[in-house]
Design an enzyme around this catalytic site. Sequence first.
Site, mmCIF file in Angstrom:
data_model
loop_
_atom_site.group_PDB
_atom_site.id
_atom_site.type_symbol
_atom_site.label_atom_id
_atom_site.label_comp_id
_atom_site.label_asym_id
_atom_site.label_seq_id
_atom_site.Cartn_x
_atom_site.Cartn_y
_atom_site.Cartn_z
ATOM 1 C CD GLU A 87 8.185 -0.437 -2.728
ATOM 2 O OE1 GLU A 87 6.889 0.040 -2.612
ATOM 3 O OE2 GLU A 87 8.354 -1.482 -2.423
ATOM 4 C CG ASP A 88 6.927 2.556 0.190
ATOM 5 O OD1 ASP A 88 7.500 1.772 -0.478
ATOM 6 O OD2 ASP A 88 6.146 2.330 1.150
ATOM 7 C CG ASP A 105 3.026 1.415 7.475
ATOM 8 O OD1 ASP A 105 3.704 1.370 6.487
ATOM 9 O OD2 ASP A 105 2.651 0.400 8.266
ATOM 10 C CE LYS A 156 14.739 4.006 5.055
ATOM 11 N NZ LYS A 156 14.374 3.393 6.522
ATOM 12 N NE ARG A 161 -0.376 2.048 4.927
ATOM 13 C CZ ARG A 161 0.542 1.310 4.726
ATOM 14 N NH1 ARG A 161 1.550 1.790 4.038
ATOM 15 N NH2 ARG A 161 0.775 0.100 4.928
ATOM 16 C CG PHE A 163 10.994 3.930 10.435
ATOM 17 C CD1 PHE A 163 11.165 2.888 9.764
ATOM 18 C CD2 PHE A 163 9.785 4.234 10.786
ATOM 19 C CE1 PHE A 163 10.097 2.035 9.412
ATOM 20 C CE2 PHE A 163 8.564 3.633 10.442
ATOM 21 C CZ PHE A 163 8.783 2.452 9.537
ATOM 22 C CG ASP A 210 14.762 -0.417 4.541
ATOM 23 O OD1 ASP A 210 15.815 0.507 4.717
ATOM 24 O OD2 ASP A 210 14.590 -1.181 5.032
ATOM 25 C CE LYS A 260 -2.397 -2.139 3.270
ATOM 26 N NZ LYS A 260 -2.962 -2.283 4.749
HETATM 27 P P1 IMP Z 1 12.868 -3.406 1.689
HETATM 28 O O1 IMP Z 1 12.414 -4.811 1.014
HETATM 29 O O2 IMP Z 1 13.715 -3.679 2.520
HETATM 30 O O3 IMP Z 1 13.400 -2.471 0.535
HETATM 31 O O4 IMP Z 1 11.829 -2.710 2.189
HETATM 32 C C1 IMP Z 1 10.688 -1.924 1.293
HETATM 33 C C2 IMP Z 1 9.450 -1.766 2.338
HETATM 34 O O5 IMP Z 1 9.999 -1.766 3.729
HETATM 35 C C3 IMP Z 1 8.942 -0.616 1.838
HETATM 36 O O6 IMP Z 1 7.955 -0.544 0.663
HETATM 37 C C4 IMP Z 1 8.159 -0.166 3.018
HETATM 38 O O7 IMP Z 1 6.943 -0.640 3.019
HETATM 39 C C5 IMP Z 1 9.273 -0.525 4.121
HETATM 40 N N1 IMP Z 1 10.100 0.560 4.530
HETATM 41 C C6 IMP Z 1 11.162 0.349 4.503
HETATM 42 N N2 IMP Z 1 11.951 1.632 5.128
HETATM 43 C C7 IMP Z 1 10.613 2.188 5.525
HETATM 44 C C8 IMP Z 1 10.699 3.492 6.364
HETATM 45 O O8 IMP Z 1 11.549 4.378 6.480
HETATM 46 N N3 IMP Z 1 9.389 3.901 6.698
HETATM 47 C C9 IMP Z 1 8.197 3.019 6.356
HETATM 48 N N4 IMP Z 1 8.408 1.938 5.811
HETATM 49 C C10 IMP Z 1 9.609 1.485 5.349
#
Ligand code: IMP
Length: 195
Positions: free
Chosen positions: A108-109, A168, A140, A174, A161, A112, A52
């Site tokens: 994608e938002d 969220d 990041k 959100r 974060f 990470d 979401k």
């Molecule tokens: P990844 O698989 O570790 O790259 O994670 C991606 C997902 O983790 C994102 O789509 C977010 O839903 C969540 N996420 C990572 N960092 C944050 C943050 O700083 N705030 C909120 N959600 C995050």
Amino acid sequence: MSDAPASWSKLTDDLERVLYTREQIQTRVNELGAMIAADYANRSPMVIGILKGAVMFFADLTRAIPASISIDFIATSSYGSNDVTSGVVRILKDLDRPIDDRHVLLVEDIVDSGLTLSYLVRMLRARHPASIRIAALLDKPSRRKTPLQADYIGFSIDDLFVVGYGLDFDQRYRNLPMIGVLKPACYQKLGGEES
Ligand code: IMP
């Protein structure tokens, strides 16, 4: 309902600081939309929002691409607490339409660890799209656990974060129009699933 002027303070009080205002986000999203429209000239990409977290970014970005596009959504969930991604990705909602021979732009938002997107890209490549690119509002890079480079990035940020504009903590924040750093006091170590 009251006639009191609307205020975001109930949510913004939980922020340590605002990283990007609504206006800064809008300006950057418009720039990304123009870049994407230029890059996909004469092609009609399938723009896929990852639910979401990407919902706000997706809604603004697609309206900033003055070109013929089609849209679809995919919903994922990673196991683990909200601030740590486990890398185990579950598809909660798959695409409605096939993507073979389509130019796919994943929206994608935030990137990470990169684990969610690298899993998704691998999964979608097996469906033989013409191409796959990634647009992420936030990046990041210092948190990466797998090599993953988005093609369009709104803002590159430190290891913080952040919440708001779709992002969220425990499904809250959100709807904040800005992006901010959550106060550590608002963190709780929650188990369960997040997306
Ligand atoms: P990844 O698989 O570790 O790259 O994670 C991606 C997902 O983790 C994102 O789509 C977010 O839903 C969540 N996420 C990572 N960092 C944050 C943050 O700083 N705030 C909120 N959600 C995050």
